[in-house]
Design an enzyme around this catalytic site. Sequence first.
Site, short mmCIF file in Angstrom:
data_model
loop_
_atom_site.label_atom_id
_atom_site.label_comp_id
_atom_site.label_asym_id
_atom_site.label_seq_id
_atom_site.Cartn_x
_atom_site.Cartn_y
_atom_site.Cartn_z
N CYS A 106 13.65 10.81 6.75
CA CYS A 106 13.69 10.34 8.14
C CYS A 106 15.06 10.58 8.74
O CYS A 106 15.19 10.88 9.92
CB CYS A 106 13.29 8.88 8.20
SG CYS A 106 14.26 7.83 7.11
N LYS A 166 0.84 -1.20 0.00
CA LYS A 166 0.00 0.00 0.00
C LYS A 166 0.88 1.25 0.00
O LYS A 166 1.52 1.56 0.99
CB LYS A 166 -0.88 0.03 1.27
CG LYS A 166 -1.88 1.17 1.25
CD LYS A 166 -2.51 1.40 2.59
CE LYS A 166 -1.79 2.40 3.44
NZ LYS A 166 -1.68 3.76 2.86
N GLU A 226 9.93 1.03 10.65
CA GLU A 226 10.97 2.04 10.33
C GLU A 226 10.29 3.39 10.53
O GLU A 226 9.47 3.80 9.71
CB GLU A 226 11.44 1.89 8.88
CG GLU A 226 12.15 0.59 8.57
CD GLU A 226 13.58 0.54 9.12
OE1 GLU A 226 14.00 1.49 9.79
OE2 GLU A 226 14.26 -0.48 8.86
N GLU A 240 10.40 16.20 15.54
CA GLU A 240 10.85 16.03 14.16
C GLU A 240 10.04 16.99 13.27
O GLU A 240 8.85 16.76 13.03
CB GLU A 240 10.56 14.58 13.73
CG GLU A 240 10.94 14.29 12.30
CD GLU A 240 10.45 12.92 11.79
OE1 GLU A 240 9.32 12.53 12.09
OE2 GLU A 240 11.23 12.28 11.07
P1 NAD Z 1 2.49 8.22 8.24
O1 NAD Z 1 2.81 7.43 9.46
O2 NAD Z 1 1.45 9.26 8.35
O3 NAD Z 1 2.03 7.27 7.06
C1 NAD Z 1 2.82 6.20 6.58
C2 NAD Z 1 1.94 5.18 5.89
O4 NAD Z 1 1.06 4.60 6.86
C3 NAD Z 1 1.03 5.74 4.79
O5 NAD Z 1 0.93 4.78 3.76
C4 NAD Z 1 -0.30 5.89 5.51
O6 NAD Z 1 -1.41 5.85 4.64
C5 NAD Z 1 -0.29 4.69 6.43
N1 NAD Z 1 -1.12 4.82 7.64
C6 NAD Z 1 -1.59 5.94 8.21
N2 NAD Z 1 -2.27 5.63 9.35
C7 NAD Z 1 -2.21 4.29 9.48
C8 NAD Z 1 -2.68 3.38 10.47
N3 NAD Z 1 -3.37 3.79 11.54
N4 NAD Z 1 -2.41 2.07 10.31
C9 NAD Z 1 -1.69 1.64 9.25
N5 NAD Z 1 -1.22 2.45 8.28
C10 NAD Z 1 -1.46 3.76 8.40
O7 NAD Z 1 3.89 8.80 7.75
P2 NAD Z 1 4.16 9.80 6.55
O8 NAD Z 1 3.69 11.15 7.00
O9 NAD Z 1 3.64 9.21 5.30
O10 NAD Z 1 5.77 9.77 6.47
C11 NAD Z 1 6.59 10.60 7.23
C12 NAD Z 1 7.14 9.86 8.43
O11 NAD Z 1 7.77 8.67 8.01
C13 NAD Z 1 8.21 10.67 9.16
O12 NAD Z 1 8.02 10.54 10.55
C14 NAD Z 1 9.51 9.98 8.74
O13 NAD Z 1 10.57 10.15 9.63
C15 NAD Z 1 9.07 8.57 8.62
N6 NAD Z 1 9.96 7.82 7.74
C16 NAD Z 1 10.77 6.86 8.29
C17 NAD Z 1 11.68 6.16 7.49
C18 NAD Z 1 12.57 5.12 8.06
O14 NAD Z 1 13.11 4.32 7.28
N7 NAD Z 1 12.77 5.05 9.36
C19 NAD Z 1 11.74 6.44 6.12
C20 NAD Z 1 10.89 7.43 5.59
C21 NAD Z 1 10.00 8.10 6.42
#
Ligand code: NAD
Length: 475
Positions: free
Chosen positions: A281, A174, A247, A378
């Site tokens: 991230c 997804k 992650e 962050e």
């Molecule tokens: P997010 O947590 O809002 O969403 C990530 C994904 O999860 C999306 O596909 C979203 O639709 C889905 N999602 C949202 N709510 C959910 C739920 N309750 N259950 C399951 N899935 C759900 O994150 P974002 O805003 O898309 O990305 C930014 C964040 O991601 C930042 O905090 C960044 O640091 C982190 N990030 C981490 C890494 C890593 O490798 N550690 C890499 C990239 C981004």
Amino acid sequence: MKTITLNKPMGMLIDGEYVQTKKTIPVINPSNEEVIAEVPDASREDLDKAVAAAREAFPAWSSRPTEERAELLMKLADVIEKNKEELTELLMNENGKPLQASQAEMEDSIRWYRAIASQRLEEEILEDSEVHKVVLQYVPLGVVGAIVPWNYPMNLAAWKIAPALLTGNTLVVKPSPNTPLSTLRMAELAKDLFPKGVLNVISGGDDLGPWMTAHEGMDKISFTGSTATGKKVMKSASDNLKRTTLELGGNDAAIVLPDADPKQVVEGLFWAAFANTGQVCVDAKRLYIHEKMYDEVLEEMITYAKTIQVGDPSDPKTGLGPLQNKMQYDKVKELIKETKDSGARIAYEGEIPAGKGYYIPVTIVDNPPEDSRLVQEEPFGPIVPLLKYKDMDEAVQRANHTKYGLAGSVWGKDLELAYDVASRLETGTVWINESQVMQPDFPFGGHKESGIGVEHGKSGLAAFTNSRTVMIKKK
Ligand code: NAD
């Protein structure tokens, strides 16, 4: 920027079929706020179909020799390569990252599929004596749900698809509702590559992720996203004890040692902090500079920042694009306002294009209080605090004083001192005199609330398997 127009509706890949839905979700180009496509809004029934197809495909796929699975992953890399211009254009339009960065992401994802396809997780002989032989096997888990964020849609999908399929699992992927286009198009291009049901790619709204994490037919969730969502994923996945790899977010510190040459480190530091407009991230989100050269580093940073163009992603001169979505834009704007209202000195605020688009200027803040929200949270945007420190122990203590533990970096000439400092940082990765270098064979993951488990390398592959220890008594 010229907005692309998609000549046909986007679909999802379920059970080998590219399917459309009546209900759709609009996708917005963040550089001009125009709707550029509609993508399927998967229902619970669509998810059930995808999971059922993946489950059905699992026995045959997991029994195929690893070599054959690897060969298909190599072919997937070839398909992406053959269509990389189209996919790059989609990525740039949905994400807003500049052309060169979009091309780099595409190349990286191709490289990743190929590299992971070349890795092997062989069984191990733990003992082979006259009376006893003990074999450690790695067996696939079953159906994996891969949930991907919006900042690196193609790369972060590759980080999950490649190891999950190589080790014999089947998948339901997804992408984020903000950036589903390149992933859905890749799925369409790969439609006939894998046996049906092996790779399913679905798009949907806010309900789809929680449905996946709670789905009884899933055996693992591989999740990349924010820490707040990661906690929800873990809670929801616990009902049937799904394996999880999380992650999550980071608040990485960069520490500039007293012997660093400000002129030499500033370019690296700038990109460590502002890459992808602060939406990585592992962007450095707190820059700790020794007091003796703090003023010089600050000045050099501003000089360098002035050379970077923020604007239209399709302009080859652009270094930084807009923020990816309205929610993130509003969040970062609010943080900048709060930082200004608190009286902190804004040392530099760059320029942004007039008109539409989620643009935020490069913003450098001069030594704000350690307990300010800008330092503690962050931001995920182009605002970075430079912070002054007096001695090494203090810098390490401040760098570690956070719930996050994703990565960090140390900058200076004395590599022994740098290594010593690096070894004291409570993070999954530390770079010395560089940043954000990732390789398919270097494990990557977070300490503390930055995640659980790792991706890449042998441990990354093992995370998509159960271990089975087989003990044979010979006599
Ligand atoms: P997010 O947590 O809002 O969403 C990530 C994904 O999860 C999306 O596909 C979203 O639709 C889905 N999602 C949202 N709510 C959910 C739920 N309750 N259950 C399951 N899935 C759900 O994150 P974002 O805003 O898309 O990305 C930014 C964040 O991601 C930042 O905090 C960044 O640091 C982190 N990030 C981490 C890494 C890593 O490798 N550690 C890499 C990239 C981004």
